[in-house]
Design a protein around this motif. Structure first.
Motif, PDB file in Angstrom:
ATOM      1  N   LEU A   1       0.772  -1.186   0.026  1.00 37.20           N
ATOM      2  CA  LEU A   1      -0.021   0.227  -0.042  1.00 37.20           C
ATOM      3  C   LEU A   1       0.864   1.275   0.100  1.00 37.20           C
ATOM      4  CD1 LEU A   1      -2.810   1.337   0.232  1.00 37.20           C
ATOM      5  CD2 LEU A   1      -2.617   1.101   2.506  1.00 37.20           C
ATOM      6  N   LEU A   2       1.596   1.424   0.834  1.00 37.35           N
ATOM      7  CA  LEU A   2       2.557   2.673   1.058  1.00 37.35           C
ATOM      8  C   LEU A   2       3.349   2.848  -0.249  1.00 37.35           C
ATOM      9  CD1 LEU A   2       3.903   4.925   2.617  1.00 37.35           C
ATOM     10  CD2 LEU A   2       5.602   3.363   3.454  1.00 37.35           C
TER      11      LEU A   2
ATOM     12  N   THR B   1      -9.969   0.539   4.483  1.00 39.73           N
ATOM     13  CA  THR B   1      -8.733   1.125   5.055  1.00 39.73           C
ATOM     14  C   THR B   1      -9.347   2.796   4.881  1.00 39.73           C
ATOM     15  OG1 THR B   1      -7.247  -0.164   3.872  1.00 39.73           O
ATOM     16  CG2 THR B   1      -6.579   2.169   4.022  1.00 39.73           C
TER      17      THR B   1
ATOM     18  N   THR C   1      -2.602  10.266   5.942  1.00 41.55           N
ATOM     19  CA  THR C   1      -2.666   9.323   6.647  1.00 41.55           C
ATOM     20  C   THR C   1      -3.252   8.106   6.338  1.00 41.55           C
ATOM     21  OG1 THR C   1      -4.334   9.690   8.228  1.00 41.55           O
ATOM     22  CG2 THR C   1      -2.319  11.010   8.755  1.00 41.55           C
ATOM     23  N   MET C   2      -2.979   6.961   6.359  1.00 46.76           N
ATOM     24  CA  MET C   2      -3.604   5.874   6.345  1.00 46.76           C
ATOM     25  C   MET C   2      -3.652   4.696   7.591  1.00 46.76           C
ATOM     26  SD  MET C   2      -1.899   5.136   2.448  1.00 46.76           S
ATOM     27  CE  MET C   2      -0.327   4.856   2.941  1.00 46.76           C
ATOM     28  N   SER C   3      -4.684   4.186   7.573  1.00 51.84           N
ATOM     29  CA  SER C   3      -4.865   3.055   8.677  1.00 51.84           C
ATOM     30  C   SER C   3      -6.012   2.224   8.374  1.00 51.84           C
ATOM     31  CB  SER C   3      -5.511   3.974   9.941  1.00 51.84           C
ATOM     32  OG  SER C   3      -6.600   4.592   9.858  1.00 51.84           O
TER      33      SER C   3
ATOM     34  N   THR D   1       1.955   8.589   5.852  1.00 51.67           N
ATOM     35  CA  THR D   1       2.112   7.661   7.199  1.00 51.67           C
ATOM     36  C   THR D   1       1.217   6.517   6.982  1.00 51.67           C
ATOM     37  OG1 THR D   1       2.277   7.208   9.360  1.00 51.67           O
ATOM     38  CG2 THR D   1       1.059   9.096   8.723  1.00 51.67           C
ATOM     39  N   ASN D   2       1.545   5.602   7.195  1.00 52.85           N
ATOM     40  CA  ASN D   2       0.639   4.182   7.446  1.00 52.85           C
ATOM     41  C   ASN D   2       0.807   3.709   8.662  1.00 52.85           C
ATOM     42  OD1 ASN D   2      -0.847   1.925   6.814  1.00 52.85           O
ATOM     43  ND2 ASN D   2       0.459   1.112   5.622  1.00 52.85           N
TER      44      ASN D   2
ATOM     45  N   TYR E   1      -8.326   6.633   4.484  1.00 48.57           N
ATOM     46  CA  TYR E   1      -7.438   7.674   4.041  1.00 48.57           C
ATOM     47  C   TYR E   1      -7.881   9.066   4.448  1.00 48.57           C
ATOM     48  CZ  TYR E   1      -6.192   3.807   0.920  1.00 48.57           C
ATOM     49  OH  TYR E   1      -5.963   2.386   0.116  1.00 48.57           O
TER      50      TYR E   1
END
Length: 389
Positions: A200-201, A356, A348-350, A313-314, A358
């Protein structure tokens, strides 16, 4: 006080709030007294949530104030959790010498949204999660695990080359074109997408690079926050133990090449090189450092050339059960971007369950004419195309 923390404090004086913030959305509610009691107990076990700054210059240091962060309840109908609109008035900053440097905001309604916040000089995302998990441990009748707050990222960095290097040329392009106006207040938008994505990153870095080259030719570089805790086995800390590595993406690069370079940097502990800024910063008053950063920011805006194209950032995937308790069931989790007014964007991703989130933030003068939404759409559609190809 680490070098990075000095920069975050100085940056917060320019365009606040430079705070780390995680939002947990869920169904149900938590009694105020019960939550506040859990907050007191968890914060005592994690004194990094109670810090204030003492001393000056190279002798600046954090001390435990003994005062637990405050819980503030807010009527939640004015904020939908999808944009910065409706929440910005509540995201304040505070004097790091007076405190607090952490707090909790509970937006009551359906769903309930709980924001855990801390000044980025005292906590990073992983540190914030450490504190949050202990709050919910107490809410579930368990003892907090506690944590250390005295370790700083300098203690964990790998910098074998002690030579003082020239700082790199900061001439990286923006993924959204030139700023329009002078309003650098942070705005952000969130999108929640079903499914997961491998690499993903690296995939997002490539898509953001492509978005940048749609604006014009030029070098592209991204900052990636890296958690250093794993370098000291058994370390539990709420502190900001993040070091940024910088990845330059060039035309023709593939997702696999970018992912391999990130892995190489992590594997070899390639944390960068010392330059003169690193040596001088502890001896520069924070007020003067803030002026230097602000002057540099205005110069970058005029040239439309930046220290990096953006930060990405993930935080990885989280188990929502860790943020649930009797009467409250967590349903989603997302990270708010940090307000860095000198950068074109902060993404940011989480992840949680099979989704997911974003959250794309940028200074308001970069977001005009739908540019923020355009970049988000480009990322999401690009990831779909990669999955299908």
């Amino acid at each position: 006080l680490s070098i990075a923390s000095r920069v975050w404090i100085a940056s917060d004086l320019i365009k606040p709030p430079v705070w780390t913030a995680i939002t947990i959305e869920g169904h149900g509610n938590i009694n105020h007294l019960k939550f506040n009691n859990a907050l007191q107990i968890a914060s005592a076990a994690n004194p990094g949530s109670r810090l204030v700054l003492k001393g000056t210059l190279a002798w600046s240091h954090w001390v435990d104030s003994g005062k637990a962060p405050v819980l503030t309840e807010i009527e939640g109908s004015s904020w939908d959790g999808m944009t910065s609109q409706g929440v910005k008035p509540f995201l304040k900053t505070y004097d790091v010498r007076q405190g607090p440097t952490a707090e909790v905001l509970m937006f009551c309604g359906e769903p309930t949204r709980i924001i855990f916040r801390a000044h980025h000089a005292v906590m990073d995302g992983r540190g914030l999660i450490t504190w949050i998990e202990d709050v919910f441990r107490v809410l579930n009748g368990r003892k907090p695990l506690g944590s250390d707050h005295t370790t700083v990222e300098n203690d964990l960095l790998h910098l074998p080359d002690k030579t003082i290097h020239e700082p790199p040329a900061y001439n990286f392009i923006s993924p959204v074109g030139k700023p329009s106006g002078n309003d650098t207040e942070l705005v952000w938008k969130r999108i929640s997408v079903p499914g997961q994505h491998t690499k993903l990153l690296a995939s997002v870095l490539l898509l953001l690079a492509q978005a940048s080259w749609r604006q014009g030719k030029g070098p592209v570089r991204f900052g990636i926050p890296v958690d250093l805790r794993h370098r000291r086995p058994g370390l539990r800390s709420t502190g900001n133990l993040t070091n940024a590595i910088y990845i330059e993406v060039k035309p023709g690069f593939t997702v696999e090449q970018i992912a391999a370079e990130i892995q190489r940097r992590l594997r070899e502990k390639d944390d960068g090189k010392l330059n003169l800024e690193d040596i001088l910063l502890p001896y520069i008053p924070i007020s003067i450092l803030s002026w230097i950063l602000s002057t540099d920011e205005q110069s970058k805006f005029k040239k439309n050339s930046y220290r990096c194209t953006g930060f990405v950032t993930n935080l990885g995937r989280v188990d929502l059960k860790r943020f649930s308790c009797s009467g409250f069931s967590a349903a989603s989790f997302f990270v708010l971007p940090i307000a860095i007014s000198s950068l074109p964007l902060f993404l940011t991703m989480s992840g949680y369950n099979d989704r997911t989130d974003y959250v794309l933030g940028m200074p308001k003068n970069f977001s005009s004419e739908g540019r923020m939404e355009e970049v988000l759409d480009y990322i999401v559609n690009g990831l779909k195309d990669m999955t299908l190809s």
